[in-house]
Design a protein around this motif. Structure first.
Motif, PDB file in Angstrom:
ATOM      1  N   ASP A   1       0.807  -1.221   0.000  1.00  0.00           N
ATOM      2  CA  ASP A   1       0.000   0.000   0.000  1.00  0.00           C
ATOM      3  C   ASP A   1       0.841   1.272   0.000  1.00  0.00           C
ATOM      4  O   ASP A   1       0.309   2.380   0.074  1.00  0.00           O
ATOM      5  N   VAL A   2       2.164   1.129  -0.063  1.00  0.00           N
ATOM      6  CA  VAL A   2       3.057   2.293  -0.095  1.00  0.00           C
ATOM      7  C   VAL A   2       4.101   2.104  -1.187  1.00  0.00           C
ATOM      8  O   VAL A   2       4.433   0.980  -1.558  1.00  0.00           O
ATOM      9  N   LYS A   3       4.613   3.224  -1.681  1.00  0.00           N
ATOM     10  CA  LYS A   3       5.713   3.182  -2.644  1.00  0.00           C
ATOM     11  C   LYS A   3       7.057   3.407  -1.955  1.00  0.00           C
ATOM     12  O   LYS A   3       8.107   3.113  -2.521  1.00  0.00           O
ATOM     13  N   GLU A   4       7.002   3.940  -0.752  1.00  0.00           N
ATOM     14  CA  GLU A   4       8.207   4.132   0.057  1.00  0.00           C
ATOM     15  C   GLU A   4       7.813   4.158   1.522  1.00  0.00           C
ATOM     16  O   GLU A   4       6.650   4.387   1.861  1.00  0.00           O
TER      17      GLU A   4
ATOM     18  N   ILE B   1      10.637  -1.562  -2.011  1.00  0.00           N
ATOM     19  CA  ILE B   1      10.135  -0.365  -1.325  1.00  0.00           C
ATOM     20  C   ILE B   1      11.301   0.370  -0.662  1.00  0.00           C
ATOM     21  O   ILE B   1      11.902  -0.146   0.292  1.00  0.00           O
ATOM     22  N   PRO B   2      11.683   1.557  -1.137  1.00  0.00           N
ATOM     23  CA  PRO B   2      12.761   2.320  -0.491  1.00  0.00           C
ATOM     24  C   PRO B   2      12.391   2.685   0.946  1.00  0.00           C
ATOM     25  O   PRO B   2      11.220   2.960   1.244  1.00  0.00           O
ATOM     26  N   VAL B   3      13.385   2.688   1.806  1.00  0.00           N
ATOM     27  CA  VAL B   3      13.196   3.062   3.208  1.00  0.00           C
ATOM     28  C   VAL B   3      14.027   4.303   3.496  1.00  0.00           C
ATOM     29  O   VAL B   3      15.247   4.314   3.259  1.00  0.00           O
TER      30      VAL B   3
ATOM     31  N   ILE C   1       4.580 -14.870   1.982  1.00  0.00           N
ATOM     32  CA  ILE C   1       5.312 -13.597   1.863  1.00  0.00           C
ATOM     33  C   ILE C   1       6.681 -13.729   2.509  1.00  0.00           C
ATOM     34  O   ILE C   1       6.832 -14.287   3.603  1.00  0.00           O
ATOM     35  N   SER C   2       7.709 -13.171   1.815  1.00  0.00           N
ATOM     36  CA  SER C   2       9.060 -13.057   2.380  1.00  0.00           C
ATOM     37  C   SER C   2       9.489 -11.601   2.295  1.00  0.00           C
ATOM     38  O   SER C   2       9.418 -10.982   1.232  1.00  0.00           O
ATOM     39  N   LEU C   3       9.921 -11.051   3.416  1.00  0.00           N
ATOM     40  CA  LEU C   3      10.414  -9.672   3.462  1.00  0.00           C
ATOM     41  C   LEU C   3      11.903  -9.675   3.798  1.00  0.00           C
ATOM     42  O   LEU C   3      12.337 -10.340   4.750  1.00  0.00           O
ATOM     43  N   SER C   4      12.678  -8.941   3.029  1.00  0.00           N
ATOM     44  CA  SER C   4      14.109  -8.780   3.312  1.00  0.00           C
ATOM     45  C   SER C   4      14.473  -7.316   3.103  1.00  0.00           C
ATOM     46  O   SER C   4      13.710  -6.552   2.492  1.00  0.00           O
ATOM     47  N   ILE C   5      15.635  -6.910   3.616  1.00  0.00           N
ATOM     48  CA  ILE C   5      16.038  -5.508   3.515  1.00  0.00           C
ATOM     49  C   ILE C   5      17.528  -5.424   3.259  1.00  0.00           C
ATOM     50  O   ILE C   5      18.293  -6.355   3.577  1.00  0.00           O
ATOM     51  N   THR C   6      17.950  -4.315   2.709  1.00  0.00           N
ATOM     52  CA  THR C   6      19.349  -4.142   2.308  1.00  0.00           C
ATOM     53  C   THR C   6      20.305  -4.337   3.473  1.00  0.00           C
ATOM     54  O   THR C   6      21.350  -4.983   3.339  1.00  0.00           O
TER      55      THR C   6
ATOM     56  N   ALA D   1      19.818   4.484  -0.665  1.00  0.00           N
ATOM     57  CA  ALA D   1      18.765   4.248   0.314  1.00  0.00           C
ATOM     58  C   ALA D   1      18.589   2.754   0.550  1.00  0.00           C
ATOM     59  O   ALA D   1      18.804   1.928  -0.340  1.00  0.00           O
ATOM     60  N   ASP D   2      18.222   2.408   1.773  1.00  0.00           N
ATOM     61  CA  ASP D   2      17.862   1.020   2.052  1.00  0.00           C
ATOM     62  C   ASP D   2      16.537   0.706   1.371  1.00  0.00           C
ATOM     63  O   ASP D   2      15.741   1.607   1.080  1.00  0.00           O
ATOM     64  N   ALA D   3      16.292  -0.577   1.127  1.00  0.00           N
ATOM     65  CA  ALA D   3      15.054  -0.956   0.449  1.00  0.00           C
ATOM     66  C   ALA D   3      14.567  -2.303   0.952  1.00  0.00           C
ATOM     67  O   ALA D   3      15.354  -3.212   1.236  1.00  0.00           O
ATOM     68  N   ILE D   4      13.251  -2.402   1.051  1.00  0.00           N
ATOM     69  CA  ILE D   4      12.592  -3.657   1.409  1.00  0.00           C
ATOM     70  C   ILE D   4      12.261  -4.398   0.115  1.00  0.00           C
ATOM     71  O   ILE D   4      11.697  -3.820  -0.814  1.00  0.00           O
TER      72      ILE D   4
END
Length: 369
Positions: free
Chosen positions: A8-11, A117-119, A39-44, A80-83
């Motif tokens: 529901d978000v772009k960032e 998704i950029p954080v 669902i799998s979520l990972s981040i930089t 930027a970090d990203a999901i």
């Protein structure tokens, strides 16, 4: 199908606070009508950020909330970090965490990459963090622009003080462009220019002057500050920019910039002040001349200069303790100054005692009345 789920978000923006771990929540919706999705979520930077549930399942046409938490100091990276959101169809509708982990550990056509998704970290405290570490961050302006989004005018002005002390021209300019008040005062009523001068940041001084920052000569002892750190270049900029600036202004101790220069042995500063109309014979609140202060610290070069450019009586001036520059030099054991200072003092003593032979002897040695 292009993707199985939709965020529901772009960032994502996380408000950084030093006293607690910042976080942000977003939602992911399963676009499948009849099948659950894994669902799998990972981040930089997994060592810096964590998730409330990195693996999960979402029923058909349902949504789930996910929280990303800043669990460590912000990274000083160039990007930027990203999901990364990955998904896979789950015919069974259920799976344990270990099963989900194994499912996403095997790349293949069953795993979809649905979103990146950029954080961004935001807020005044993160902006302060960037200012403190500005020399370590590539493309610092990009990070900074995001960090100050949503900051109030008061917060922007507070950040401007920190940026001025950092000396980073781009950060100072950026904050001024975003509404930072260049004529704010510190708790002592001093201007931002005073802070910039004390920190020795000439570029920040120039940016502030160009942006309309003004000084109050009764409070902003900018020439004194520049003299203390031996910065003639700063003094030149200040004198060229402010017509009413007074090189003979005194501080709370009654001292001029020449006094400050003499106490620290900054002879080039003293030369500049004299060339701009500075007077070497001014006495401070203790009755001390600049020569007294130079003698107290044992500074040879500036002692010679002050003697060369002063009226001869400066050697004979006594402060409130009844001491001449020569006496001060003796008290502090600066024997290398005795030859410069003692003849005049001897002449003064001989005259006071009506010692004609003593006066003749001093004059023969080069003493002047």
């Amino acid at each position: 199908m292009d993707r199985l789920v939709k965020a529901d978000v772009k960032e994502v923006e996380i408000a950084y606070e030093r006293s607690q771990n910042g976080s942000a929540t977003f939602r992911i919706t399963n676009l499948m009508h009849t099948m659950s999705v894994a669902i799998s979520l990972s981040i930089t930077n997994p060592s810096v950020f964590s998730f409330s549930q990195p693996f999960s399942t979402i029923p058909p046409l349902s949504s789930s909330s996910y929280t990303v938490v800043l669990s460590d100091q912000p990274p000083l990276s160039a990007s930027a970090d990203a999901i990364t959101v990955k998904s896979s169809m789950l015919p069974t509708g259920k799976a344990h965490q270990d099963e989900l982990r194994r499912l996403f550990s095997r790349p293949g056509p069953h795993v979809f990459r649905d979103a990146t998704i950029p954080v961004y970290l935001v807020g005044p405290q993160f902006a302060e963090y960037i200012i403190s570490n500005h020399t370590k961050i590539p493309d610092v302006s990009c990070f900074f622009n995001r960090a100050i989004c949503g900051c109030t005018g008061t917060q922007i002005t507070g950040l401007l003080r920190s940026a001025v002390l950092s000396g980073d021209q781009n950060l100072v300019t950026n904050l001024i462009d975003h509404g930072g008040d260049v004529n704010c005062k510190d708790s002592d009523g001093r201007s931002l220019i005073s802070l910039a001068v004390q920190a020795g940041h000439i570029v920040a001084v120039q940016v502030l002057i160009a942006s309309g920052c003004v000084i109050d000569g009764s409070i902003d002892k900018v020439l004194h500050y520049a003299a203390a750190i031996n910065r003639v270049d700063l003094m030149e900029v200040l004198c060229a920019s402010f017509e009413d600036i007074d090189v003979n202004s005194v501080d709370s101790c009654g001292r001029t910039p020449i006094h400050v220069a003499a106490s620290r042995g900054h002879v080039e500063v003293a030369r500049f002040c004299v060339s701009a109309g500075g007077k070497t014979e001014v006495l401070d609140c203790d009755g001390s001349s600049s020569l007294h202060l130079a003698a107290e610290k044992g500074h040879l070069e500036i002692t010679e200069y002050l003697l060369d450019c002063s009226y001869c009586y400066i050697k004979h001036v006594v402060n409130r303790e009844g001491k001449t520059p020569f006496s001060i030099a003796v008290d502090n054991g600066h024997s290398h100054l005795y030859d410069l200072l003692h003849i005049g003092d001897a002449l003064q003593r001989a005259a006071r005692l009506n010692d004609v032979n003593g006066v003749k002897s001093c004059l023969a040695e080069g003493g002047k009345g």
